[in-house]
Design a protein around this motif. Structure first.
Motif, PDB file in Angstrom:
ATOM      1  N   ILE A 248      39.853  49.119  44.527  1.00 51.09           N
ATOM      2  CA  ILE A 248      40.890  48.534  43.657  1.00 51.09           C
ATOM      3  C   ILE A 248      41.807  47.607  44.461  1.00 51.09           C
ATOM      4  O   ILE A 248      42.124  46.491  44.040  1.00 51.09           O
ATOM      5  N   VAL A 249      42.190  48.065  45.670  1.00 55.18           N
ATOM      6  CA  VAL A 249      43.070  47.244  46.512  1.00 55.18           C
ATOM      7  C   VAL A 249      42.381  45.918  46.848  1.00 55.18           C
ATOM      8  O   VAL A 249      42.985  44.834  46.756  1.00 55.18           O
ATOM      9  N   VAL A 250      41.091  45.982  47.229  1.00 57.07           N
ATOM     10  CA  VAL A 250      40.362  44.753  47.590  1.00 57.07           C
ATOM     11  C   VAL A 250      40.278  43.813  46.382  1.00 57.07           C
ATOM     12  O   VAL A 250      40.505  42.604  46.510  1.00 57.07           O
ATOM     13  N   GLU A 251      39.975  44.371  45.211  1.00 54.51           N
ATOM     14  CA  GLU A 251      39.876  43.527  44.008  1.00 54.51           C
ATOM     15  C   GLU A 251      41.198  42.810  43.743  1.00 54.51           C
ATOM     16  O   GLU A 251      41.229  41.616  43.433  1.00 54.51           O
ATOM     17  N   GLN A 252      42.298  43.551  43.889  1.00 56.22           N
ATOM     18  CA  GLN A 252      43.609  42.942  43.630  1.00 56.22           C
ATOM     19  C   GLN A 252      43.955  41.903  44.687  1.00 56.22           C
ATOM     20  O   GLN A 252      44.530  40.853  44.386  1.00 56.22           O
ATOM     21  N   LEU A 253      43.564  42.189  45.942  1.00 53.02           N
ATOM     22  CA  LEU A 253      43.807  41.202  47.001  1.00 53.02           C
ATOM     23  C   LEU A 253      43.025  39.920  46.737  1.00 53.02           C
ATOM     24  O   LEU A 253      43.526  38.813  46.974  1.00 53.02           O
ATOM     25  N   LEU A 254      41.801  40.065  46.235  1.00 50.29           N
ATOM     26  CA  LEU A 254      41.000  38.872  45.913  1.00 50.29           C
ATOM     27  C   LEU A 254      41.670  38.065  44.796  1.00 50.29           C
ATOM     28  O   LEU A 254      41.671  36.833  44.827  1.00 50.29           O
ATOM     29  N   HIS A 255      42.249  38.783  43.846  1.00 52.21           N
ATOM     30  CA  HIS A 255      42.986  38.083  42.781  1.00 52.21           C
ATOM     31  C   HIS A 255      44.171  37.310  43.365  1.00 52.21           C
ATOM     32  O   HIS A 255      44.427  36.169  42.993  1.00 52.21           O
ATOM     33  N   VAL A 256      44.870  37.967  44.303  1.00 51.46           N
ATOM     34  CA  VAL A 256      46.047  37.324  44.906  1.00 51.46           C
ATOM     35  C   VAL A 256      45.618  36.081  45.699  1.00 51.46           C
ATOM     36  O   VAL A 256      46.236  35.017  45.600  1.00 51.46           O
ATOM     37  N   ILE A 257      44.552  36.230  46.472  1.00 47.36           N
ATOM     38  CA  ILE A 257      44.148  35.130  47.367  1.00 47.36           C
ATOM     39  C   ILE A 257      43.456  34.000  46.596  1.00 47.36           C
ATOM     40  O   ILE A 257      43.734  32.822  46.805  1.00 47.36           O
ATOM     41  N   PHE A 258      42.535  34.359  45.709  1.00 50.18           N
ATOM     42  CA  PHE A 258      41.709  33.332  45.062  1.00 50.18           C
ATOM     43  C   PHE A 258      42.105  33.066  43.605  1.00 50.18           C
ATOM     44  O   PHE A 258      41.516  32.197  42.962  1.00 50.18           O
TER      45      PHE A 258
END
Lengths: 240, 336
Positions: free
Chosen positions: B151-161
């Motif tokens: 979940i953390v990685v998915e949200q980080l990807l949303h933040v970055i990309f």
């Protein structure tokens, strides 16, 4: 007197909340076979696993060839020259006999002379060389587990109940094999079969309730029925 | 010993061939139901392509589970990271992707795959070190913490990309199909099959012909005994986790190109399918995983054509049927 190859001094081991080894002291002289005897639950297997680093001693000292190995990681203890044959044999069933021995030969490819030497007393290893270890019988798995320990020269071999569950005919054969092996390496063997132990052992230590309660020559214990009864619960003629 | 009595013939390995007949049986049965050889061949190729991509993703996970006894729901994170890293690399390489040159197209893809595998491999190392290592041997905590990591990685990807849907177009030379008679074979699917087979071949050679491979197979059975032979199993764990994560990254690139659009949830979407595959194959078995991926993909493609309403449940039905036949999966790995 020469320094012993292995020395345990006041070794304590806890497994979870259980205090299994409660100050174990004994030595294994270089050469020959030292038997570690005792009733079920005395702590024999825990002693071997503690020496091998599979359980961490909570107190005390273990010295192998002058080097402290108490609490050292298992691979480092193996690389120091100690081989281990567990009670479960722990052969890799999915690997062939050859592959099991390839992994045990740490220094490089299997030495063909060494392999043939093993075949000379364990011919089943040759017959099943390319077969998965999972298809071997109980006795053959034990032979493989021992072969794995001796495929390269080791200073000390720890063997846990090699005769467990084996037919008497196979046990007789194992006695011959170990008589040859003891010229090659020092062996510390846990055994429940007293006849087997008496036939092979040079020295003996007897455990009870996490302590060593007797040390001496195996022949002396084999000759003293009262001592056997006191230490092990049964005299030699009552054993299998 | 007793075996000294008579010379007996050398005994070789026994092969368990029954599971290998399953894809043939399913393909044959589907052929009878579909009727049209052209449609059947197209569906079969689609199934093989999908199966190979799922295998690439699942192969690392089955080794991680088999060797380390770690239930890693975070595997989906590496699929997503692989897809996003490839997108980031392929953006500047758009001229190569759009050029009418197979060499330039493949060079761009190759660079994207290398970036994805390196990136996911490094992140896999960090994931194992920070999240997985503290919970070895504790399955419930593993599920919770790796799911949290996903979940953390998915949200980080949303933040970055950004949270919008991303597109990743196929390179020019891999668009369209090759016609053989009346059968249209999509070029990208052929590439996916080739990559999947290459990964399978390399894994088989590594596992069967190298000492590292033998150690992995031995470690899957009994990690403690591997240590007692003098090998540091912890290093092997880390190596397998990194390799498994890198394979998930590669699978992410292939899967994103296959779908052409994706979001950060791409990993979470496919990871359930991946778990079904490794359960069908037998936990820790690469060969079983390969076969399981093909079977799942065949069922998905054939049922989508024959009975679309059943397609979503086809993987579950297949898993239940196979586990009734072989409760430990098609090729169970012996554990101590």
């Amino acid at each position: 007197m020469a320094d012993p190859l292995l020395r345990l001094e006041g070794v304590h081991t806890h497994i979870g909340q259980y205090h299994i080894l409660q100050g174990v002291d004994f030595t294994v002289p270089e050469g020959g076979i030292t038997m570690l005897l005792g009733r079920n639950g005395a702590g024999k297997t825990t002693a071997l696993r503690t020496i091998m680093g599979l359980w961490r001693p909570s107190r005390g000292a273990i010295t192998f060839d002058g080097r402290a190995i108490g609490g050292v990681a298992t691979p480092d203890i193996a690389l120091a020259g100690i081989a281990y044959v567990p009670e479960t044999m722990a052969v890799f069933s999915d690997l062939t006999v050859e592959e099991n021995l390839i992994l045990a030969a740490r220094s490089g490819p299997i030495d063909p002379r060494r392999r043939d030497w093993i075949f000379s007393f364990f011919p089943a290893m040759q017959r099943f060389w390319h077969a998965p270890a999972g298809v071997l019988s109980g006795g053959q798995k034990q032979m493989l587990a021992i072969s794995r320990a001796i495929i390269e020269k080791r200073r000390l071999i720890l063997i846990d109940e090699p005769t467990k569950g084996l037919a008497p005919a196979i046990i007789e054969g194992m006695i011959s094999a170990f008589r040859e092996l003891k010229h090659e390496a020092t062996i510390l063997m846990v055994e429940q079969n007293f006849r087997f132990a008496a036939a092979l052992g040079d020295t003996v230590a007897v455990m009870d309730d996490g302590h060593i309660v007797h040390r001496g020559k195996m022949a002396d214990l084999a000759a003293d029925e009262k001592l056997q009864t006191r230490l092990l619960g049964l005299a030699l003629d009552q054993h299998q | 010993m007793t075996d000294q009595a008579a010379p007996a013939p050398l005994i070789g390995p026994k092969r368990d061939l029954a599971p290998l007949l399953l894809p043939l049986a399913i393909a044959g049965f589907a052929f009878l139901l579909i009727g049209s050889p052209t449609t059947w061949l197209t569906l079969t190729l689609a199934a093989l392509a999908m199966g190979m991509m799922v295998f690439v993703i699942a192969s690392g996970l089955t080794l991680i589970f088999g060797l380390m006894d770690v239930i890693n729901f975070g595997h989906g994170a590496f699929i997503a990271i692989g897809a996003y890293l490839a997108m980031a690399v392929l953006g500047p390489l758009a001229p190569w992707m759009q050029a009418d040159s197979l060499t330039l197209n493949l060079a761009a893809l190759f660079l994207a795959i290398i970036a994805a595998m390196l990136g996911t491999g490094v992140l896999g190392y960090a994931f194992e070190r920070v999240l997985v290592r503290p919970v070895y041997g504790q399955h419930l905590k593993q599920i919770l913490i790796t799911m949290g990591g996903l979940i953390v990685v998915e949200q980080l990807l949303h933040v970055i990309f950004g949270g919008d849907q991303k597109t990743m177009a196929l390179p020019t030379a891999l668009r369209g199909a090759v016609l053989i008679g009346n059968v249209a074979l999509e070029k990208y699917r052929l590439l996916a099959v080739a990559v999947g087979l290459l990964v399978f071949l390399v894994m088989q050679l590594t596992l069967n012909r190298t000492r590292i491979g033998l150690l992995i197979r031995a470690g899957v059975e009994n990690a403690e005994m591997v240590e007692a032979l003098g090998y540091r199993i912890r290093r092997l764990f880390v190596g397998v986790f990194i390799a498994g994560s890198a394979l998930a990254g590669l699978g992410g690139v292939l899967w994103a190109l296959y779908r052409e659009t994706f979001t950060a949830a791409i990993g979470g979407d496919v990871v359930v399918l991946v778990f079904i595959v490794i359960i069908i194959g037998g936990l820790g078995s690469v060969g079983g995983c390969f076969l399981g991926a093909i079977l799942v993909a065949m069922m998905a493609n054939y049922t989508a054509f024959l009975a679309p309403k059943v397609a979503l449940a086809s993987s579950i039905l297949l898993m239940v049927t196979i586990l009734m036949w072989r409760p430990q999966g098609l090729y169970p790995v012996a554990k101590r």
